[in-house]
Every structure is written in C-alpha cells, then in structure tokens.
Enzyme design. Structure first.
Site, PDB file in Angstrom:
ATOM      1  N   MET A  86       0.853  -1.188   0.000  1.00 32.80           N
ATOM      2  CA  MET A  86       0.000   0.000   0.000  1.00 32.80           C
ATOM      3  C   MET A  86       0.888   1.236   0.000  1.00 32.80           C
ATOM      4  O   MET A  86       1.648   1.466   0.936  1.00 32.80           O
ATOM      5  CB  MET A  86      -0.917   0.010   1.228  1.00 32.80           C
ATOM      6  CG  MET A  86      -1.927   1.138   1.242  1.00 32.80           C
ATOM      7  SD  MET A  86      -3.124   1.055  -0.116  1.00 32.80           S
ATOM      8  CE  MET A  86      -4.044  -0.418   0.315  1.00 32.80           C
ATOM      9  N   GLY A  87       0.818   2.002  -1.070  1.00 35.59           N
ATOM     10  CA  GLY A  87       1.577   3.244  -1.156  1.00 35.59           C
ATOM     11  C   GLY A  87       0.752   4.414  -0.674  1.00 35.59           C
ATOM     12  O   GLY A  87      -0.404   4.254  -0.256  1.00 35.59           O
ATOM     13  N   CYS A  88       1.326   5.599  -0.737  1.00 38.11           N
ATOM     14  CA  CYS A  88       0.609   6.779  -0.238  1.00 38.11           C
ATOM     15  C   CYS A  88      -0.578   7.136  -1.118  1.00 38.11           C
ATOM     16  O   CYS A  88      -1.474   7.863  -0.708  1.00 38.11           O
ATOM     17  CB  CYS A  88       1.563   7.961  -0.111  1.00 38.11           C
ATOM     18  SG  CYS A  88       2.286   8.495  -1.660  1.00 38.11           S
ATOM     19  N   THR A  89      -0.600   6.630  -2.357  1.00 37.71           N
ATOM     20  CA  THR A  89      -1.728   6.923  -3.255  1.00 37.71           C
ATOM     21  C   THR A  89      -2.661   5.730  -3.422  1.00 37.71           C
ATOM     22  O   THR A  89      -3.589   5.790  -4.206  1.00 37.71           O
ATOM     23  CB  THR A  89      -1.224   7.340  -4.646  1.00 37.71           C
ATOM     24  OG1 THR A  89      -0.461   6.261  -5.214  1.00 37.71           O
ATOM     25  CG2 THR A  89      -0.358   8.577  -4.556  1.00 37.71           C
ATOM     26  N   GLY A  90      -2.395   4.639  -2.688  1.00 38.70           N
ATOM     27  CA  GLY A  90      -3.273   3.478  -2.787  1.00 38.70           C
ATOM     28  C   GLY A  90      -2.505   2.191  -2.995  1.00 38.70           C
ATOM     29  O   GLY A  90      -1.286   2.130  -2.791  1.00 38.70           O
TER      30      GLY A  90
END
Length: 386
Positions: free
Chosen positions: A358-362
């Site tokens: 899971m990255g900061c944008t999804g």
C-alpha cells in the site's frame, strides 16, 4: 369563450407583465415545493429557509406543503409526513410544481441523489455523486452510474463540460477503467487531474478540500458522510449550515425532480436547496438525463456495466507458486484494491516475483526494480492496469 374568462386571461397577462417589469424577470417562473414537516429543528426552520429563498430570487415561486403557518407563501395543506409526500407527488405529476425539496424520501433502486457542497479549501462549489439512495447493489457498477448521474446534474446546472474525478476508494480503479472505456466508445468523460504531484483522475483528500473536480464520484454511503462533514464541520454536527443539500434523485427513466435535505439542515441549506431545485428545473434535468443516457448507451454503457457485474471465473484448484523471492523496491500502482492479490498471482504465473503493498496513493504491486516494465506489460495485458 365567455367574456368573463377572456377578462380573467387578459387580467392575468397584465399582472404577469407588471410583475416582470417590477422584478426585471421575464418568462415563466419555476415553482418549487418544499415539505415543512420532518426537520429536527422544527417547522419554523424550514419556513425561514423557504422565505429566504423566495426573497432572493424573483424567478421562482416557492410552494409550501404541510400544516398551516403564518406566511405570505402559498401553502398546500398536509398534516403528516406521509401525507406531505403524497401531495408532493401529486403536484409534481400534475406539473403544478416543477421540483420539490423534502426529507427522508424513499427512491426506487437505481435512483440516487447528487449533492452539492462548498469546499472549505478555496470556497469552490463541487458536486458529490452520490449521497442518498442506491444506484446499484454492485459497488463498482453503482459508482459508474453515479458518475453519469453527476454529469447529468452538472449539465443541468449549466456546466457544459464538467470535469470528473473519482474518489480513492475500493473499486475506484475499476470505475476509472470503465469510464475510460465509455469515453473511448464516444461518450465524453472530461477527466480532471489530482492536484497532487502524481496527478491522475483518482482523487485524494486534498482534492476534496479544494474541489478539484466539478463532479466527485464516490459510493453513496461515503457521499452521504461527506455531505454531513462539509455541511456541518463548523457547527459540531447537529446543524448543517453550508452547502445545497443532498440534491436531486437521478436515474434512468426517473421522472420526478425531488431533492433531499437532511433533517439536520439549517436555514441557509434549506434556502440553497430550494435554489438548487429551481436551477435543475430551469436546466430541464429530466431532458438532460434522457439525452445523456441515450448517448451513454450508444457508447455501450450496458455492455460495460454487464462486464463489471459478471463474476470472474477462478480456478480454485490451481495452486500458484511464487517464484524465488527477490528484493522488491520497484512498484506498479493504479491497481484496484479488489484486484490486488489476483494481480500478484498473475505476475507469479508469468515468472515475476511480486508482493502486494500500500503506497501513499493506494494499492501497489511491488517487484524488483529491474522488472518494473515487464511487470507493467503483464498487468496491462491481464487488464489490471490501463
């Protein structure tokens, strides 16, 4: 025609001309109904909002539906909430009013409401699609329909080519893919770009606060929550003081222009909701809806929606073995959370080691940096990214 009837017609014509000269407003007024019973703040709260809306717009005529009250506005009497809704429906169906604002109304499945807020970041108006009702029992199909409902409402408000953003929720990437397919088939969807550096049509929290798109697409429950936050973040929640309410119910073939208010709506929101109701009536939202659905169907909307609700065939007996573990400092984004684990397995089948993350944008699929391009091509071929 009798002399008496002729005199009445002539008399009305002269009165209309006199009113138009006095107000500066020529043309037929839009008649907007509002039901009085049901507010947590009492009948007087709704009445004051109705009188405020009437005082600031001579191009409309506000019609009250409910018990007798002391006012100069026209009243059609009804003494219970159920009776109000029956009277409201009769007035709409007979075209005695053009639109109506009410509280706690049950729409049929396939119809949901399109809200309108003022964002706190820069004070920009933004449409939230949708806020009450059920567009579909299937989440992603519902959000695709919500996008269409938002576009319809925006166009009825005079926004010719509304920008569209999709809130970063479960299913957002599938919605984006479906809308892009609709766009490629000829139904133009004017995607906006997130204000965040990485851009894209999937919106983050910052985009909510600044009102990046004209139409913010979301699922209905999230939209309902957003409406409450936007309208009452300064009041503690018991009094909705900002915005235009939860908006008109929109759906294919739906023929009544009914807008929803929360029971917690205060005087300013009541007045704005009436103005909203007048605006979509003036913009002929029913005709816009008919035209937009026709255009979307020509762009294979039905096929696109069918593909979303079709169950994926999975071979549960097939065991997918992960390749040898590698350092995964590279990533591919743009994959829906609902497809994340399947995307990882698709790479494993093709000999590429991958992990979900899971990255900061999804959601992201993590792979070795040297294999990012290969992984992207595999995921694109399999339909997980576009």
């Amino acid at each position: 025609m009798s002399d008496k009837n002729l005199k009445n017609i002539i008399g009305k014509a002269f009165n209309d001309i006199a009113d138009a000269i006095e107000s500066g407003q020529f043309g037929e007024k839009k008649r907007v109904g509002i039901t009085l019973l049901g507010s947590e703040h009492g009948v007087d709260n709704i009445l004051k909002g109705a009188e405020l809306a009437q005082s600031r717009d001579n191009s409309i005529e506000v019609v009250l539906i409910g018990p007798k009250v002391d006012t100069n506005l026209k009243i059609v009497e009804a003494n219970t909430e159920d009776e109000q809704h029956k009277v409201m429906e009769q007035l709409l169906d007979s075209k005695e009013i053009d639109s109506c604002v009410t509280m706690h109304y049950n729409f049929p499945i396939g119809v949901s409401t399109v809200g309108r807020v003022v964002t706190p970041g820069i004070g920009k108006e933004m449409i939230i699609a949708t806020t009450t009702g059920t567009s579909s029992a299937h989440r992603v199909e519902g959000m695709v329909k919500n996008a269409l409902y938002g576009i319809i409402t925006a166009k009825s408000l005079g926004i010719k080519d509304p920008t569209v953003g999709i809130l970063n929720l479960d299913g957002a990437r599938q919605v984006e893919k479906a809308l892009k397919e609709l766009n490629e088939n000829g139904y133009i969807v004017n995607f906006t770009e997130s204000l965040r550096a990485d851009g894209g049509a999937v919106m983050r929290g910052n985009d909510l606060l600044t009102g990046t798109p004209d139409v913010m697409v979301t699922d209905t429950l999230t939209g309902n929550l957003l409406m409450k936050v936007f309208s009452s973040f300064n009041t503690g929640g018991s009094y909705e003081a900002m915005g235009f309410g939860y908006g008109p119910g929109v759906g294919e073939g739906y023929d009544r222009t009914i807008l929803i208010l929360s029971r917690a709506s205060g005087v300013p929101v009541v007045a704005n909701a009436i103005s909203y109701a007048a605006s979509v009536a003036k913009g002929d939202i029913k005709k816009v809806s008919k035209d937009e659905f026709k255009a979307a169907k020509s762009a294979k909307l039905g096929d696109i929606l069918s593909s979303l609700t079709k169950e994926k065939k999975k071979d549960d007996d097939e065991e997918v073995v992960a390749p040898d573990k590698e350092i995964v400092t590279g990533s591919v984004s743009g994959i829906d959370i609902l497809d994340l684990e399947d995307a990882v397995k698709a790479l494993w089948k093709n000999g590429v080691y991958a992990e979900s993350g899971m990255g900061c944008t999804g959601p992201i699929v993590m792979i070795n940096e040297a294999k990012v391009d290969t992984a992207f091509e595999i995921l694109k071929k399999e339909g997980y990214v576009s």
